[in-house]
Write an enzyme that holds these catalytic residues in place. Structure first.
Site, short mmCIF file in Angstrom:
data_model
loop_
_atom_site.label_atom_id
_atom_site.label_comp_id
_atom_site.label_asym_id
_atom_site.label_seq_id
_atom_site.Cartn_x
_atom_site.Cartn_y
_atom_site.Cartn_z
N HIS A 186 0.81 -1.21 0.00
CA HIS A 186 0.00 0.00 0.00
C HIS A 186 0.84 1.26 0.00
O HIS A 186 0.46 2.27 -0.57
CB HIS A 186 -1.04 -0.07 1.11
N GLU A 428 -9.91 -12.26 -7.48
CA GLU A 428 -8.53 -12.14 -7.00
C GLU A 428 -8.08 -13.38 -6.23
O GLU A 428 -7.06 -13.35 -5.56
CB GLU A 428 -8.36 -10.88 -6.12
N ASP A 452 -3.53 -9.62 -5.67
CA ASP A 452 -3.75 -10.81 -4.86
C ASP A 452 -3.77 -12.07 -5.72
O ASP A 452 -3.25 -13.10 -5.31
CB ASP A 452 -5.07 -10.69 -4.07
N CYS A 499 -8.33 -4.17 -11.87
CA CYS A 499 -7.91 -3.04 -11.03
C CYS A 499 -6.60 -3.34 -10.31
O CYS A 499 -6.10 -2.52 -9.55
CB CYS A 499 -9.00 -2.68 -10.04
#
Ligand code: PEP
Ligand code: MG
Length: 567
Positions: A186, A428, A452, A499
């Site tokens: 992140h 994912e 993921d 995404c």
């Protein structure tokens, strides 16, 4: 030169600001002149108050009123008459200011942390922050305040947390260098969104680089140079200039539709982390939002955000993006996303554990707060709901049932919403990929979360350097999975987007075009570059390339062929 992970493109040249935990240890002494010692304490306090006030002003100017409110509590604890009396009394009794401050604040800390009322208990953290601030000042230790930095700072931190970035002084940060985090952590995602060059996971960098060192950080190559030579400086200044020119050339792709070379239209949307990022998405010419990671709202708060707070955040994005699609992902907590006040149990395998939709379905009343807020926001734009970490169809069915309950509750309250709100799923997990046909029959859209999906498919943690060689989208196992998901989604006639970070990978874009991906959701600063790459490939050319790569057996071969074909 030090090597790390190339997490956010760009070159930063500037002066190091090392934000380390200050060393607050001291040996207690008995001051000779208690009056002078008390004056030392008063001066430390005055400086602390002045810098906190400045921080509050900046936060308010940046629309961070809530965080500014927390800082006001710091001022209260620094100016509290009872505490001041206690510290001064101890100094009169022969204690040094450091000891007197530590004792007084420790006492208040214990008192608050044992209170019944949770709100009071939370104030213990404020007391601890004030103690750290005052002690650091008394000991002459510098606390690097990321919200106020000198021009061209290269910020060096152990770990970049979302709260650190909440009020980072973006204008003055030339680059960020950390000791932890991978390309899809992140921290990396935030740096890319803020367009700050970043090199992550440079071992021991907070001890190697000293405050004030001249540094060059190359976020594209993942390199940091300390104390560069005149030649190096010149080379990197020229490279930075070239990057600026390339960026200017991309402007030709602003305001034009996203199409392949043979005219197939694609949707090019942005990934965002908080409502303010919607401005960046719009400024970078995004055609909507493909992923709003709602967990950032939860991470930046000190308690669960209420329905009103969440509604305000989602509505803001819906209004900002006008009638363009805004896909909001429901809370994706757990794994590497910790939310301290939620008190999730510590697990041996957090990535395989109690996270995301599993947590939400186990706490339906909490989840419904978010679903109602999303429904309410859907009256103000094309808000769509996306479910994270889905592994079986029951999860989608349960979410849909809860959405129906929420609709009834809103009807009873006479509140408007879009009754046909779209509900889609992240794909994912390998299980979701395998049952793509089953999911497609009951979902309004797919969005492939490659961050993921690659990790779970290859059994390789995205943040773990030792297995980084496995973690890439060119693995035949990953490519087969992507092909299957996209084909099944297209067969069912639903929109299939992506995404995960792979959607912006220029090498992979022709592969995704050939597979038939309809939507690319990327960080806002990548929008124009991705539009250019999409426009340079025709479907026929992409198909010819894919035919060749799908028979290759290793990721290295695939990557080499894609590199050779890159435009
Ligand atoms: C993903 O997994 O690809 C994704 C987009 O979600 P996150 O990175 O937030 O886990
Ligand atoms: Mg994910």
């Amino acid at each position: 030169m030090f090597e790390g992970v190339n997490a956010s493109d760009g070159i930063g040249i500037g002066v190091a600001r090392v934000a380390v935990e200050p060393d607050l240890s001291f040996t207690p002494t008995t001051p000779e002149d208690p009056e002078a010692e008390k004056a030392r304490y008063t001066e430390a306090r005055d400086r602390f108050i002045a810098s906190t006030n400045k921080q509050i002003e900046r936060m308010i100017a940046n629309g961070l009123e809530k965080e500014a409110g927390i800082m006001n509590a710091h001022i209260e604890f620094a100016t509290d008459d009872g505490i001041i009396e206690m510290v001064e009394g101890s100094v009169d009794g022969g204690m040094c200011a450091e000891q007197a401050v530590a004792d007084a604040y420790d006492m208040y800390y214990t008192m608050f942390s044992q209170m019944e009322d949770e709100l009071f208990r939370e104030r213990a953290a404020d007391v601890a922050d004030v103690k750290t601030g005052l002690l650091a000042d008394l000991l002459g230790q510098e606390l690097v305040d990321l919200s106020s930095l000198p021009e061209n700072s290269i910020v060096i931190v152990h770990e970049l947390t979302p709260s650190m970035t909440a009020d980072i002084d973006k204008e003055n940060v030339a680059a960020i260098v950390t000791e932890t985090g991978g390309r899809t952590s992140h921290a990396a995602i935030i740096c890319r969104a803020l367009e700050i060059p970043a090199v992550l996971s440079v071992p021991d960098v907070t001890t190697i680089i000293k405050n004030g060192d001249l540094c060059i950080a190359d976020g594209s190559k993942g390199q940091v140079i300390v104390d560069p030579t005149a030649d190096e400086l010149e080379t990197y200044r020229a490279a930075a200039k070239k990057l600026a020119e390339d960026k200017a050339a991309l402007e030709a792709f602003r305001g034009v539709p996203t199409k392949t070379a043979d005219g197939i239209e694609k949707l090019l949307v942005a990934n965002i982390g908080n409502p303010n990022d919607a401005n960046g998405a719009a400024e970078h010419d995004a055609e909507g939002v493909g992923l709003f990671r709602s967990e950032f709202l939860f991470m930046d708060a000190t308690e669960l955000p209420s329905e009103e707070e969440q509604f305000a955040a989602y509505q803001k994005v819906a209004l900002r993006m006008k009638n363009q699609p805004v896909i909001i992902r429901t809370l994706d907590v757990g794994g590497d996303k910790e939310i301290p006040y939620m008190d999730l149990p510590k697990e041996e395998n957090p990535f395989l554990g109690y996270r995301a939709i599993r947590y939400c379905l186990n706490n339906p009343e909490e989840y419904k707060v978010q679903l109602r807020a999303l429904l309410r926001a859907s009256a103000f734009g094309d808000v769509e709901i996306m479910v994270p970490l889905v592994t079986c169809i029951d999860e989608i069915r349960k979410v849909k049932a809860l959405v129906e309950e929420c609709k009834k509750e809103l009807d009873e309250r006479g509140i408007k919403y879009n009754p046909n709100i779209k509900i889609g799923t992240m794909v994912e997990t390998p299980s979701a990929a395998q049952i793509a046909d089953i999911l497609a029959a009951e979902c309004d859209f797919f969005s492939i979360g490659t961050n993921d999906l690659i990790g779970y498919t290859m059994c390789a943690d995205r943040g773990q350097d030792k297995v980084a060689y496995l973690y890439n989208p060119y693995q035949p196992a990953v490519l087969r999975s992507l092909k299957r998901i996209i084909e099944e989604g297209n067969k069912a006639g639903i929109m299939v987007g992506m995404c995960g970070e792979a959607a912006a990978d220029p090498l992979l874009i022709p592969v995704l075009i050939s597979f038939g991906l309809g939507e690319f959701s990327v960080s806002a600063p990548s929008i124009l570059r991705v539009r250019r790459t999409i426009s340079s490939w025709s479907k026929a050319e992409a198909d010819a390339l894919v035919e060749k790569i799908m028979v290759l057996k290793t990721s290295n071969e695939v990557k080499a062929m894609l590199q050779a074909a890159a435009k």
